[in-house]
Design a protein around this motif. Structure first.
Motif, PDB file in Angstrom:
ATOM      1  N   ALA A 121      16.677  29.183  -1.861  1.00  0.00           N
ATOM      2  CA  ALA A 121      16.782  30.125  -2.979  1.00  0.00           C
ATOM      3  C   ALA A 121      15.414  30.699  -3.348  1.00  0.00           C
ATOM      4  CB  ALA A 121      17.407  29.431  -4.186  1.00  0.00           C
ATOM      5  N   ILE A 122      14.404  29.859  -3.435  1.00  0.00           N
ATOM      6  CA  ILE A 122      13.062  30.340  -3.802  1.00  0.00           C
ATOM      7  C   ILE A 122      12.543  31.293  -2.730  1.00  0.00           C
ATOM      8  CG2 ILE A 122      10.672  29.658  -4.251  1.00  0.00           C
ATOM      9  CD1 ILE A 122      11.882  26.959  -5.331  1.00  0.00           C
ATOM     10  N   LEU A 123      12.764  30.960  -1.475  1.00  0.00           N
ATOM     11  CA  LEU A 123      12.305  31.838  -0.400  1.00  0.00           C
ATOM     12  C   LEU A 123      13.062  33.157  -0.395  1.00  0.00           C
ATOM     13  CD1 LEU A 123      11.756  29.111   2.317  1.00  0.00           C
ATOM     14  CD2 LEU A 123       9.983  30.452   1.158  1.00  0.00           C
ATOM     15  N   GLU A 124      14.344  33.146  -0.760  1.00  0.00           N
ATOM     16  CA  GLU A 124      15.081  34.408  -0.903  1.00  0.00           C
ATOM     17  C   GLU A 124      14.439  35.281  -1.983  1.00  0.00           C
ATOM     18  OE1 GLU A 124      17.579  35.982   0.657  1.00  0.00           O
ATOM     19  OE2 GLU A 124      17.955  34.397   2.108  1.00  0.00           O
ATOM     20  N   VAL A 125      14.062  34.671  -3.106  1.00  0.00           N
ATOM     21  CA  VAL A 125      13.375  35.437  -4.159  1.00  0.00           C
ATOM     22  C   VAL A 125      12.069  36.001  -3.606  1.00  0.00           C
ATOM     23  CG1 VAL A 125      12.294  35.344  -6.436  1.00  0.00           C
ATOM     24  CG2 VAL A 125      14.420  34.095  -6.026  1.00  0.00           C
ATOM     25  N   ALA A 126      11.312  35.177  -2.894  1.00  0.00           N
ATOM     26  CA  ALA A 126      10.028  35.631  -2.344  1.00  0.00           C
ATOM     27  C   ALA A 126      10.212  36.846  -1.441  1.00  0.00           C
ATOM     28  CB  ALA A 126       9.358  34.492  -1.576  1.00  0.00           C
ATOM     29  N   VAL A 127      11.237  36.809  -0.592  1.00  0.00           N
ATOM     30  CA  VAL A 127      11.464  37.917   0.338  1.00  0.00           C
ATOM     31  C   VAL A 127      11.908  39.166  -0.412  1.00  0.00           C
ATOM     32  CG1 VAL A 127      12.959  38.722   2.214  1.00  0.00           C
ATOM     33  CG2 VAL A 127      11.911  36.454   2.331  1.00  0.00           C
ATOM     34  N   ASP A 172       4.013  37.275  -2.097  1.00  0.00           N
ATOM     35  CA  ASP A 172       3.186  36.518  -1.158  1.00  0.00           C
ATOM     36  C   ASP A 172       2.992  35.069  -1.585  1.00  0.00           C
ATOM     37  OD1 ASP A 172       2.844  38.691   0.535  1.00  0.00           O
ATOM     38  OD2 ASP A 172       0.813  39.145  -0.147  1.00  0.00           O
ATOM     39  N   PHE A 173       2.640  34.851  -2.856  1.00  0.00           N
ATOM     40  CA  PHE A 173       2.357  33.479  -3.274  1.00  0.00           C
ATOM     41  C   PHE A 173       3.610  32.616  -3.202  1.00  0.00           C
ATOM     42  CE2 PHE A 173       1.639  29.756  -5.763  1.00  0.00           C
ATOM     43  CZ  PHE A 173       0.340  29.405  -5.448  1.00  0.00           C
ATOM     44  N   LEU A 233       8.470  34.512 -12.198  1.00  0.00           N
ATOM     45  CA  LEU A 233       7.165  34.205 -11.590  1.00  0.00           C
ATOM     46  C   LEU A 233       6.724  35.335 -10.666  1.00  0.00           C
ATOM     47  CD1 LEU A 233       7.109  30.416 -10.673  1.00  0.00           C
ATOM     48  CD2 LEU A 233       6.402  31.544 -12.787  1.00  0.00           C
ATOM     49  N   ALA A 234       7.650  35.875  -9.879  1.00  0.00           N
ATOM     50  CA  ALA A 234       7.301  36.978  -8.983  1.00  0.00           C
ATOM     51  C   ALA A 234       6.810  38.183  -9.780  1.00  0.00           C
ATOM     52  CB  ALA A 234       8.502  37.362  -8.115  1.00  0.00           C
ATOM     53  N   LEU A 235       7.438  38.450 -10.905  1.00  0.00           N
ATOM     54  CA  LEU A 235       7.008  39.542 -11.779  1.00  0.00           C
ATOM     55  C   LEU A 235       5.601  39.284 -12.308  1.00  0.00           C
ATOM     56  CD1 LEU A 235       7.815  42.167 -13.298  1.00  0.00           C
ATOM     57  CD2 LEU A 235       8.735  40.678 -15.097  1.00  0.00           C
ATOM     58  N   PRO A 272      -4.012  36.572  -6.689  1.00  0.00           N
ATOM     59  CA  PRO A 272      -4.314  36.450  -5.260  1.00  0.00           C
ATOM     60  C   PRO A 272      -3.810  35.136  -4.672  1.00  0.00           C
ATOM     61  CG  PRO A 272      -6.245  35.888  -6.547  1.00  0.00           C
ATOM     62  CD  PRO A 272      -5.188  36.331  -7.535  1.00  0.00           C
ATOM     63  N   LEU A 273      -3.680  35.152  -3.362  1.00  0.00           N
ATOM     64  CA  LEU A 273      -3.434  33.911  -2.636  1.00  0.00           C
ATOM     65  C   LEU A 273      -4.706  33.057  -2.687  1.00  0.00           C
ATOM     66  CD1 LEU A 273      -1.590  35.434   0.431  1.00  0.00           C
ATOM     67  CD2 LEU A 273      -0.633  33.728  -1.134  1.00  0.00           C
TER      68      LEU A 273
END
Length: 197
Positions: free
Chosen positions: A84-90, A95-96, A177-179, A187-188
């Motif tokens: 689920a978290i990786l789906e949000v990331a994509v 990036d983070f 968090l993505a927002l 940054p990474l």
């Protein structure tokens, strides 16, 4: 010194309210055991979305506690959570979130092939039926902000109502968090290459 658009808070210079939030994050369950990603830099400054939480500790503290509850106090299997978290990331091109949770996902048992499929949006035949439902639910929540009746029935049958609720909260939290990461241009960690450039 800034960390993107906000100050990069040095733990030695924090007021008591910010220091309490910093210590909850740096010394809480995220920091226990082996780390899949860097939570702090060599000076103890928080990486990723956690640094921005110190900007408004009255909100940042409860927010980080919600994140901790999502990671450590739900009934979601680790693989479901990381899918689920990786789906949000994509979907959010975060990036983070991908950097951190690709590593956590691998530790939870996601294979290189599964991670590649998640990143590309492709099919991953090795995922279980419930894990495929998790992906569908996440995509619907992120794009439509809703589940139609058919997907809701599928989700409650495959995941159960309690786990569906936990998944819904997880998606909302990581979307927030993505927002934050995007808005504050977080940054990474040093030396990590961009993922969705």
């Amino acid at each position: 010194m800034t960390h993107g658009r906000v100050p990069w808070y040095d733990p030695a210079a924090l007021d008591p309210e910010r220091r309490a939030v910093h210590d909850e994050i740096a010394g809480g369950p995220r920091a226990a055991g082996p780390q899949a990603f860097r939570l702090t830099d060599a000076r103890g400054r928080l990486e990723g979305p956690f640094n921005a939480m110190l900007t408004a500790p009255g909100v940042g503290g409860p927010l980080q506690r919600l994140g901790s509850a999502i990671r450590y106090a739900t009934d979601l299997p680790a693989r479901w959570r990381e899918i689920a978290i990786l789906e949000v990331a994509v979907v959010r091109r975060s990036d983070f979130e991908w950097y951190a949770h690709e590593r956590v996902g691998r530790a939870a048992g996601l294979t290189d092939e599964e991670l590649a499929a998640l990143r590309s949006g492709g099919e991953a035949p090795s995922l279980s039926s419930a894990e495929r439902t998790v992906r569908c639910v996440c995509r619907a929540l992120l794009s439509l902000r809703d589940l139609d009746d058919e997907l809701y029935e599928r989700a409650t049958a495959d995941l159960g109502l309690e786990r569906l609720y936990e998944l819904l909260v997880l998606v909302g939290y990581y979307d927030l968090l993505a927002l934050s990461l995007r808005t504050f241009r977080t940054p990474l960690p040093a030396g990590e290459p961009p993922i969705f450039a």
